[in-house]
Design an enzyme around this catalytic site. Structure first.
Site: not given
Length: 489
Positions: A194, A197, A199, A312
Site C-alpha cells: 500500500l 512509512g 520505519f 506527527d
C-alpha cells in the site's frame, strides 16, 4: 428522562441510559462511547433481537456488585442477540467476573473489556468464540483477571490455533504468528504493498475469514524502528477505542519480525484525495474529515487521564474508511504526558512544515503542538498547498499566506479554486464565509506562541458550529443519518 443531557462545553452526553431504550426493536447499533454516562447499563439493551453492535466505552457506570469476586459482570450474556458482532465496554469502571455464558455469543468478532476492574478467572468458554480466531479483537487487558486464556475443545475438534499468548506492552490476548501475516499478504508481494512509512511498509492483506486488513511491517534495519514499534504498542495500550482513531487488531512481536495488523481503510489517505488526479472533495466532505480528526485529537488530549500527543499529524496519517470517515493513524513518535498542561522533551524530529516552532527548536512536546499541526492541516486541506510547496520561500509560509489573505479580505485567492465556483453562483457568498471562518480557526490553531493557540476542545466546537451554519445557509437543513443508529458525539 434523565438520559443524554449534553455538556455544553465538551459536547458529551451525561446522566443515565433509560431502560426504555430496549423498546426499539429495529435498532442495529447502539453507540454511546466517550460520554459521561453513569448508573446501570440497562438490561433491555441486551434483549434487542437484531442488534449487532453495543459500544459504550469510556463511561462511568456506577452500579457494581457488592462482592465482585462472587458476582458476575453486571451484563447478561445469556440473552444477547445471536447477531451481535461487537461489544465495546472499555474503560467503564465495570466490576465482577466474566460469566461462562460469554461463550454463547457465536457471532462475536470483537469484544473489548479492557481498562475495567474485572477480577476472577478468564472462563474457558472464551475459546468457543471462533470468529475471533483471525480478527483477534479480544482485549481483556488492564484488569485483575487471572489464569491463562485457554481454548475449549468441541466434540471431534482439535485445538490447533496458530496463536501465541501476547507478551508485549499492548497486553492483547493473542497475537498471530509471522506465517499468518505472510499468508494474508501472499508473502508481502509488491502487488499487496500500500505504501512506505517512516520505519517500514504497509501491505494490504486478507485474513482467512475474508476480512481485509492493513499490515504495517517494521524495517528493523532502520535506526529507530524498534523504538517506533515499542512506542506504537505503548500508545495503543493506553488508548481506549475511539471511532476516529485507527484500530489495531493485533500485533506480532518476534526477534526478527515486528508488525501491526490494522483495520484496512479502503479510501486511502487524505493526502491522496488532495493531490492525486481524479480525486476531489467538496467543502462539506473536507469539513467532515477535519471534524473527525479534531474529535480524535480532542479525545487524545482531553478524553483520558493520561494525555497523548500524536506529534506527527499530517494528511498522509489521516486515513479514510468506506464512508469517508477519517481515522488518525501512525503513533510511532507519539508521547504520553503526565496530565494537565504538562510537557516533555524529545530528540525525535517530526515532519518539516507541520511541527510547531517549539518542537523543532527545543524538542518541547505539549498538546498545543498537535493543535499547531492541526491548523496547518486545515489550511492545506482547503488550499491544496503543502507547507513545503515551492511557492513558500523566505519569510513567506503557508500560515503567513493564509493570514495575509484574511487581513486583505482575499480568501478566494488562496483556497482551492474548485470549492467556490463563480461569483454569480447562488451559494458563492455562503461558501466564502464558511471558508473564511475555517481559515480564521486554522490561523488561531497555528499561532506562533503556544499560549495563544486554542485547544482541541475549542477547535472541535468551532468546526461543528461552522458546519451547522454552512448547512443552514446552503441547504436549509442538516445531514440525515444513513442507517439505523444511535450515535452521540
Amino acid at each position: 428522562m434523565q438520559a443524554c443531557k449534553a455538556d455544553p462545553v465538551l459536547r458529551r452526553c451525561a446522566g443515565t441510559i433509560p431502560n426504555e431504550i430496549g423498546h426499539l426493536p429495529r435498532l442495529e447499533e447502539f453507540v454511546l462511547g466517550g460520554n459521561n454516562l453513569s448508573g446501570l447499563i440497562p438490561t433491555s439493551i441486551f434483549n434487542m433481537s437484531i442488534i449487532s453492535m453495543i459500544s459504550l466505552d469510556s463511561n462511568q457506570f456506577s452500579a457494581f456488585p457488592s462482592n465482585p469476586l462472587k458476582a458476575p459482570l453486571p451484563i447478561s450474556f445469556r440473552n444477547l442477540s445471536t447477531l451481535l458482532e461487537t461489544i465495546e465496554l472499555s474503560n467503564c469502571s465495570l466490576r465482577g467476573y466474566i460469566p461462562n455464558d460469554i461463550g454463547n455469543l457465536s457471532s462475536l468478532t470483537l469484544i473489548a473489556l479492557d481498562y475495567n476492574l474485572l477480577s476472577g478467572t478468564i472462563p474457558t468458554s472464551v475459546g468457543r468464540l471462533h470468529n475471533l480466531q483471525d480478527i483477534m479483537q479480544l482485549d481483556l487487558s488492564s484488569n485483575s483477571l487471572i489464569g491463562p486464556l485457554s481454548e475449549e475443545k468441541e466434540k471431534g475438534e482439535s485445538c490447533n490455533r496458530d496463536y501465541l499468548l501476547a507478551s508485549t506492552s499492548m497486553e492483547k490476548s493473542f497475537i498471530p504468528r509471522t506465517s499468518k501475516c505472510e499468508c494474508a499478504t501472499n508473502g508481502f508481494t509488491e502487488s499487496s504493498l500500500l505504501g512506505d512509512g517512516g520505519f517500514g511498509s504497509v501491505y494490504k492483506g486478507t485474513l482467512s475469514d475474508g476480512m481485509e486488513v492493513a499490515i504495517k511491517v517494521f524495517n528493523l534495519q532502520l535506526e529507530g524502528a524498534f523504538a517506533s514499534f515499542d512506542t506504537e504498542c505503548e500508545m495503543l495500550s493506553n488508548i481506549i477505542r475511539h471511532r476516529n482513531l485507527i484500530k489495531v487488531i493485533s500485533c506480532c512481536s518476534q526477534i526478527d519480525f515486528k508488525a501491526l495488523v490494522l483495520n484496512y481503510m479502503p479510501n486511502g489517505s487524505l493526502d491522496k484525495w488532495l493531490y492525486f488526479q481524479n480525486f476531489s472533495l467538496d467543502i462539506l466532505q473536507r469539513l467532515n474529515i477535519l471534524i473527525d480528526v479534531a474529535s480524535a485529537l480532542e479525545y487524545l488530549h482531553h478524553g483520558y487521564e493520561t494525555p497523548i500527543v500524536h506529534c506527527d499529524l499530517k494528511p498522509s496519517n489521516i486515513l479514510l474508511d468506506d464512508d469517508m470517515g477519517a481515522h488518525v493513524a501512525d503513533f510511532g513518535i507519539a508521547k504520553l504526558l503526565g496530565g494537565g498542561d504538562s510537557m516533555t522533551r524529545t530528540m525525535t524530529l517530526a515532519t518539516i512544515g507541520y511541527m510547531a516552532p517549539e518542537y523543532g527548536m527545543e524538542g518541547m512536546v505539549t498538546r498545543r503542538g498537535d493543535v499547531y499541526s492541526f491548523g496547518i492541516v486545515v489550511m492545506e486541506t482547503f488550499t491544496r498547498r503543502k507547507p513545503t510547496d515551492e511557492i513558500f520561500a523566505g519569510e513567506m509560509s503557508l500560515k503567513q499566506w493564509v493570514a495575509n489573505s484574511l487581513d486583505a479580505g482575499a480568501i478566494v485567492k488562496v483556497v482551492d479554486a474548485t470549492l467556490l465556483g463563480i461569483e454569480e453562483d447562488h451559494d458563492f457568498v455562503s461558501k466564502r464565509e464558511c471558508l473564511s471562518s475555517v481559515m480564521r480557526l486554522a490561523v488561531g490553531c497555528s499561532a506562533e506562541s503556544p499560549e495563544e493557540r486554542v485547544n482541541m476542545q475549542e477547535a472541535l466546537a468551532t468546526l461543528k458550529k461552522i458546519k451547522i451554519k454552512f448547512l443552514k445557509d446552503v441547504g436549509g437543513g442538516v445531514e440525515q443519518p444513513s442507517s439505523s443508529r444511535i450515535r452521540i458525539f
